[in-house]
Design a protein around this motif. Structure first.
Motif, short mmCIF file in Angstrom:
data_model
loop_
_atom_site.label_atom_id
_atom_site.label_comp_id
_atom_site.label_asym_id
_atom_site.label_seq_id
_atom_site.Cartn_x
_atom_site.Cartn_y
_atom_site.Cartn_z
N UNK A 112 0.83 -1.20 0.00
CA UNK A 112 0.00 0.00 0.00
C UNK A 112 0.87 1.25 0.00
N UNK A 113 2.00 1.18 0.71
CA UNK A 113 2.93 2.32 0.74
C UNK A 113 3.68 2.49 -0.58
N UNK A 114 3.85 1.40 -1.30
CA UNK A 114 4.63 1.45 -2.54
C UNK A 114 6.11 1.37 -2.22
N UNK A 115 6.93 1.48 -3.25
CA UNK A 115 8.37 1.42 -3.04
C UNK A 115 9.02 0.35 -3.88
N UNK A 116 10.33 0.24 -3.73
CA UNK A 116 11.11 -0.66 -4.58
C UNK A 116 11.08 -2.11 -4.16
N UNK A 117 10.47 -2.41 -3.00
CA UNK A 117 10.41 -3.79 -2.53
C UNK A 117 9.08 -4.45 -2.87
N UNK A 118 8.37 -3.94 -3.87
CA UNK A 118 7.05 -4.47 -4.21
C UNK A 118 7.11 -5.94 -4.61
N UNK A 119 8.13 -6.32 -5.37
CA UNK A 119 8.23 -7.72 -5.81
C UNK A 119 8.43 -8.65 -4.62
N UNK A 120 9.24 -8.22 -3.65
CA UNK A 120 9.49 -9.03 -2.45
C UNK A 120 8.19 -9.27 -1.69
N UNK A 121 7.43 -8.20 -1.44
CA UNK A 121 6.22 -8.34 -0.64
C UNK A 121 5.05 -8.93 -1.43
N UNK A 122 5.13 -8.88 -2.75
CA UNK A 122 4.14 -9.60 -3.56
C UNK A 122 4.30 -11.10 -3.34
N UNK A 123 5.55 -11.58 -3.39
CA UNK A 123 5.80 -13.00 -3.13
C UNK A 123 5.40 -13.37 -1.70
N UNK A 124 5.70 -12.50 -0.75
CA UNK A 124 5.36 -12.78 0.65
C UNK A 124 3.85 -12.85 0.86
N UNK A 125 3.10 -11.95 0.20
CA UNK A 125 1.65 -12.00 0.34
C UNK A 125 1.09 -13.30 -0.22
N UNK A 126 1.58 -13.72 -1.38
CA UNK A 126 1.09 -14.96 -1.96
C UNK A 126 1.41 -16.16 -1.07
N UNK A 127 2.62 -16.16 -0.49
CA UNK A 127 2.98 -17.23 0.46
C UNK A 127 2.05 -17.21 1.67
N UNK A 128 1.76 -16.01 2.16
CA UNK A 128 0.89 -15.89 3.33
C UNK A 128 -0.52 -16.37 3.06
N UNK A 129 -1.07 -16.06 1.89
CA UNK A 129 -2.43 -16.48 1.56
C UNK A 129 -2.53 -18.01 1.49
N UNK A 130 -1.56 -18.63 0.83
CA UNK A 130 -1.57 -20.10 0.74
C UNK A 130 -1.41 -20.72 2.12
N UNK A 131 -0.50 -20.16 2.94
CA UNK A 131 -0.30 -20.69 4.29
C UNK A 131 -1.54 -20.52 5.14
N UNK A 132 -2.17 -19.35 5.06
CA UNK A 132 -3.39 -19.10 5.84
C UNK A 132 -4.51 -20.05 5.43
N UNK A 133 -4.62 -20.32 4.13
CA UNK A 133 -5.66 -21.25 3.65
C UNK A 133 -5.43 -22.65 4.19
#
Length: 387
Positions: A205-226
């Motif tokens: 939401x803040x944006x920045x140069x680490x978007x790719x890193x946190x995109x992967x982390x969000x996808x990992x989190x969603x699968x783990x949470x499921x």
């Protein structure tokens, strides 16, 4: 409130606050181990950054959580000496094993993992974090074995006014343990997964140069949470097969808590599975990020409600059908004495919880740059394993 109600409140408050740290530790440990496995196999810099970043979050939570566990040790001696006298020979055995076997080994392997960056061969270094995960699970197993004994005093008989252990196998295969242990482990995965989702949503939401890193982390989190919520709900309902007749009838607060937890888990189950088909798009949909951030603490609340329902449902028994809570309480305690310790313990644990939140929030705001974990090994090649 009389002395008994104050003592129960004290244990509920301190136990609930300590449980928050335990949940995140149990959930993050296997995730960090899996991330480290990917890095060891691929050698990719982005995998190393994931291990170091989320590993540092794990270590921070673990370090602060240890102190909260020390407060729990005082509970039995200060307020519940009657339990120690009556059932200490049985109840204390898994607690001692948790400390001597699981916790000491877990902290030893964690120390090797933290300080072994660039010093240990990469596969040995990887083995350390998996050992941390396994010993953390062993620790949870022993704690749940002790708690399950209170729910169903299997493997012990009463002799001379005290409980004696006669069958260790029955103690560690208690029918109330078999499904409650994986239920807690799954709740940890669910909690850690949503923490990854919420933290990633904040950074995206803040944006920045680490978007790719946190995109992967969000996808990992969603699968783990499921995965976590599916197993949590499944093992949660499986526990009812081992519930003693009459449970949840001794305390009027237990049934509403259990109902609220069930409704919350089922709603989250549906919500997470609605996220799964959108796992590729949610990191880009900025309008969803605030909602994902708001959902982050909900698994913690649901887990605490579940623990409270489990404990309140046993009332008025400390050891089911053997020892009442009133008889388990230490003699001579006054409301004033317990109030002082309640205020002191709550203040200490509350401060530690706020400290943990502030430290983790600072790590997330800073992102996967200038990390302390593994920093000393950045320019030191990993040694080869030689005999």
């Amino acid at each position: 409130m009389d002395a008994l109600d104050l003592a129960r409140t004290q244990f509920a408050v301190t136990g609930s606050l300590h449980f928050l740290f335990v949940l995140l530790t149990l959930g993050l440990a296997p995730l960090v181990a899996i991330m480290h496995t990917r890095w060891t196999r691929s050698g990719a810099p982005e995998h190393e950054r994931a291990v170091r970043f989320w590993g540092q979050v794990y270590v921070t939570n673990y370090a602060v959580g240890i102190v909260t566990g020390l407060v729990m040790e005082f509970q039995f001696g200060l307020s519940w000496s009657g339990l120690s006298r009556y059932a200490g020979d049985v109840f204390g055995a898994p607690l001692a094993m948790e400390t001597l076997v699981a916790f000491f080994l877990e902290s030893t392997f964690l120390g090797l993992w933290i300080f072994g960056w660039g010093r240990l061969p990469k596969w040995l270094h990887l083995a350390c974090i998996w050992a941390v995960t396994l010993t953390a699970y062993a620790s949870a197993w022993f704690i749940m074995a002790a708690n399950s004994f209170l729910q169903n005093p299997a493997g012990a008989v009463e002799r001379g006014g005290r409980m004696e252990l006669v069958d260790a196998a029955a103690l560690f295969t208690n029918k109330t343990l078999v499904f409650s242990f994986p239920h807690v482990i799954s709740a940890g995965l669910f909690t850690a997964g949503m923490m990854l989702v919420g933290a990633s949503a904040y950074r995206l939401r803040r944006g920045g140069e680490d978007a790719a890193f946190f995109t992967r982390s969000m996808r990992t989190g969603i699968v783990t949470a499921a995965l976590g919520i599916t197993l949590t709900v499944g093992f949660g309902y499986a526990q009812f097969g081992g519930i003693q007749e009459g449970k949840f009838k001794g305390d009027t607060a237990a049934t509403p808590l259990a109902l609220m937890m069930d409704v919350g888990n089922l709603m989250f189950f549906l919500a997470v599975f609605l996220m799964l088909p959108l796992v590729r798009f949610l990191p880009r949909w900025r309008w969803t990020h605030r909602l994902l951030m708001i959902l982050t603490p909900v698994p913690f609340v649901l887990a605490v409600c579940g623990w409270l329902a489990r404990e309140l449902g046993r009332q008025p028994w400390m050891v089911w059908k053997k020892l009442t809570v009133a008889d388990a309480m230490s003699p001579g305690l006054t409301p004033g004495m317990i109030t002082v310790s309640l205020v002191g313990f709550t203040a200490v644990l509350g401060l530690l919880a706020l400290t943990d939140y502030a430290l983790i929030a600072r790590l997330i705001r800073r992102g996967p740059r200038d990390l302390d974990l593994g920093a000393a090994a950045e320019e030191r090649p990993a040694p080869a394993l030689s005999l």
